[in-house]
Design a protein around this motif. Sequence first.
Motif, mmCIF file in Angstrom:
data_model
loop_
_atom_site.group_PDB
_atom_site.id
_atom_site.type_symbol
_atom_site.label_atom_id
_atom_site.label_comp_id
_atom_site.label_asym_id
_atom_site.label_seq_id
_atom_site.Cartn_x
_atom_site.Cartn_y
_atom_site.Cartn_z
ATOM 1 N N LYS A 27 97.381 75.766 24.203
ATOM 2 C CA LYS A 27 97.785 77.111 24.578
ATOM 3 C C LYS A 27 99.029 77.117 25.476
ATOM 4 C CE LYS A 27 92.998 78.752 24.197
ATOM 5 N NZ LYS A 27 93.194 79.469 22.931
ATOM 6 N N VAL A 28 99.469 75.927 25.904
ATOM 7 C CA VAL A 28 100.673 75.830 26.719
ATOM 8 C C VAL A 28 101.882 76.069 25.823
ATOM 9 C CG1 VAL A 28 102.097 74.322 28.160
ATOM 10 C CG2 VAL A 28 99.603 74.235 28.347
ATOM 11 N N PRO A 29 102.721 77.070 26.115
ATOM 12 C CA PRO A 29 103.875 77.332 25.253
ATOM 13 C C PRO A 29 104.936 76.244 25.406
ATOM 14 C CG PRO A 29 103.906 78.783 27.162
ATOM 15 C CD PRO A 29 102.600 78.045 27.211
ATOM 16 N N VAL A 30 105.559 75.884 24.292
ATOM 17 C CA VAL A 30 106.534 74.790 24.265
ATOM 18 C C VAL A 30 107.905 75.267 23.798
ATOM 19 C CG1 VAL A 30 107.110 72.573 23.197
ATOM 20 C CG2 VAL A 30 104.760 73.022 23.952
ATOM 21 N N THR A 31 107.963 75.884 22.639
ATOM 22 C CA THR A 31 109.259 76.306 22.089
ATOM 23 C C THR A 31 109.749 77.556 22.820
ATOM 24 O OG1 THR A 31 108.339 77.809 20.435
ATOM 25 C CG2 THR A 31 108.527 75.467 19.826
ATOM 26 N N PRO A 32 111.052 77.831 22.780
ATOM 27 C CA PRO A 32 111.534 79.068 23.396
ATOM 28 C C PRO A 32 110.833 80.320 22.880
ATOM 29 C CG PRO A 32 113.382 77.631 22.938
ATOM 30 C CD PRO A 32 112.173 76.981 22.310
ATOM 31 N N GLU A 33 110.575 80.369 21.574
ATOM 32 C CA GLU A 33 109.863 81.529 21.027
ATOM 33 C C GLU A 33 108.472 81.649 21.624
ATOM 34 O OE1 GLU A 33 108.664 83.574 16.721
ATOM 35 O OE2 GLU A 33 109.350 81.478 16.790
ATOM 36 N N GLN A 34 107.742 80.530 21.723
ATOM 37 C CA GLN A 34 106.400 80.555 22.299
ATOM 38 C C GLN A 34 106.428 80.965 23.769
ATOM 39 O OE1 GLN A 34 105.157 76.552 21.498
ATOM 40 N NE2 GLN A 34 104.390 77.010 19.444
ATOM 41 N N ILE A 35 107.396 80.446 24.514
ATOM 42 C CA ILE A 35 107.494 80.779 25.933
ATOM 43 C C ILE A 35 107.808 82.260 26.111
ATOM 44 C CG2 ILE A 35 108.794 80.338 28.054
ATOM 45 C CD1 ILE A 35 109.174 77.423 26.978
ATOM 46 N N ALA A 36 108.746 82.781 25.318
ATOM 47 C CA ALA A 36 109.081 84.199 25.407
ATOM 48 C C ALA A 36 107.890 85.072 25.025
ATOM 49 C CB ALA A 36 110.274 84.512 24.507
ATOM 50 N N ASN A 37 107.195 84.711 23.961
ATOM 51 C CA ASN A 37 106.018 85.489 23.556
ATOM 52 C C ASN A 37 104.939 85.455 24.631
ATOM 53 O OD1 ASN A 37 107.183 86.210 21.128
ATOM 54 N ND2 ASN A 37 106.162 84.610 19.937
ATOM 55 N N SER A 38 104.792 84.305 25.285
ATOM 56 C CA SER A 38 103.806 84.191 26.355
ATOM 57 C C SER A 38 104.202 85.057 27.546
ATOM 58 C CB SER A 38 103.659 82.726 26.770
ATOM 59 O OG SER A 38 102.482 82.527 27.507
ATOM 60 N N ALA A 39 105.505 85.155 27.802
ATOM 61 C CA ALA A 39 105.984 86.034 28.865
ATOM 62 C C ALA A 39 105.642 87.489 28.566
ATOM 63 C CB ALA A 39 107.489 85.870 29.038
ATOM 64 N N LEU A 40 105.819 87.895 27.323
ATOM 65 C CA LEU A 40 105.516 89.274 26.943
ATOM 66 C C LEU A 40 104.016 89.541 27.020
ATOM 67 C CD1 LEU A 40 107.934 89.659 23.898
ATOM 68 C CD2 LEU A 40 108.341 90.231 26.305
ATOM 69 N N GLU A 41 103.225 88.552 26.651
ATOM 70 C CA GLU A 41 101.766 88.670 26.773
ATOM 71 C C GLU A 41 101.370 88.838 28.237
ATOM 72 O OE1 GLU A 41 97.749 85.938 25.957
ATOM 73 O OE2 GLU A 41 99.731 85.026 26.114
ATOM 74 N N ALA A 42 101.983 88.048 29.114
ATOM 75 C CA ALA A 42 101.679 88.133 30.549
ATOM 76 C C ALA A 42 102.084 89.492 31.107
ATOM 77 C CB ALA A 42 102.392 87.009 31.297
ATOM 78 N N ALA A 43 103.239 89.987 30.674
ATOM 79 C CA ALA A 43 103.705 91.294 31.143
ATOM 80 C C ALA A 43 102.753 92.400 30.705
ATOM 81 C CB ALA A 43 105.118 91.568 30.624
ATOM 82 N N ALA A 44 102.283 92.323 29.474
ATOM 83 C CA ALA A 44 101.346 93.332 28.974
ATOM 84 C C ALA A 44 100.034 93.303 29.748
ATOM 85 C CB ALA A 44 101.089 93.106 27.483
ATOM 86 N N ALA A 45 99.670 92.124 30.254
ATOM 87 C CA ALA A 45 98.415 91.980 30.993
ATOM 88 C C ALA A 45 98.550 92.403 32.447
ATOM 89 C CB ALA A 45 97.934 90.541 30.916
ATOM 90 N N GLY A 46 99.777 92.580 32.934
ATOM 91 C CA GLY A 46 99.940 93.064 34.305
ATOM 92 C C GLY A 46 100.878 92.274 35.187
ATOM 93 N N ALA A 47 101.519 91.232 34.664
ATOM 94 C CA ALA A 47 102.477 90.476 35.466
ATOM 95 C C ALA A 47 103.777 91.268 35.591
ATOM 96 C CB ALA A 47 102.751 89.117 34.845
#
Length: 302
Positions: A27-47
């Motif tokens: 679940k640890v993001p590696v590629t730039p796309e994965q990292i960016a998508n994980s950032a958007l997921e975190a933002a949607a959750a409240g970060a």
Amino acid sequence: MPLPVRSSAFITCALTGAGDSTGVSDKVPVTPEQIANSALEAAAAGAAVVHVHVRDPETGKGARRPELFREVVERIRDSKVDVVINLTTGMGGDLVLGGAEKPLPPDDIGTDMAGATERLQHVVELRPEICTLDGSTMNFAAGGDYIMVNTPQMVRAMAKGIKELGVRPEVEVFDTGDIVLLNELVKEGLIDDPVMVQLCMGIPYGAPNDILTLQSMINNLPDGAVYSMFSIGRFQLPYAALAPLVGANVRVGLEDNLYLSKGQLATNGELVARAKQLLEAMNIRVMTPPEVRDHLRLVKHA
């Protein structure tokens, strides 16, 4: 003396880090796309803030190539999701000595030492609202001959460069002595108000995550500092609950902890959602990105 309990706090999500965690959790993001998508997921959750490292897409190891940062940042910005971007500048201070009997020359494997200008190259190009500034030289994590190197001269040079860019530095404090240097930087005018600090607790061989050490560090911060805090591993979420009770904001994320509960691997979104749940159960309002920008007087360059 009453506790400096916060009525509101913001959540930072540290998305991936540079540690050898990809072999433990898929679940640890590696590629730039994965990292960016994980950032958007975190933002949607409240970060409100996402703290960005990048990794080599082929090996999964920590990297500092500007083009990787650029892809992550552009993907986040192009999404139009409102989140404050915080880029690391910690890479480029890695020294692995040659061993107990022959420390020099350093080991080529793992050593990555770069000058202040090179360590800030991606910040110059991308102008995030926040970037980190490590304030410590320390034996980092357990065993081996690895040293995280950030000399006072290096830290001062980077602080000067960050200030000239109009970016807010988040000074990462790993031990009590780092606060001495932090106060010197403030006195020298290298860091403007409000001083932004991240208290990094529980990392061997830095500050232990006991309450007395934490409180001592808080007591010695510059007046008016805006500070967040975290601890690693299973202490991450308890520290999220503790943070507002000692006047701090919250950091969670896969850089520091891989689990939501014992044996259950987490995503960044799940860690943020759990932190938000804890804060709201304590009647602590979770701040939005616009509120964080106003609180920290951030400059939005893009």
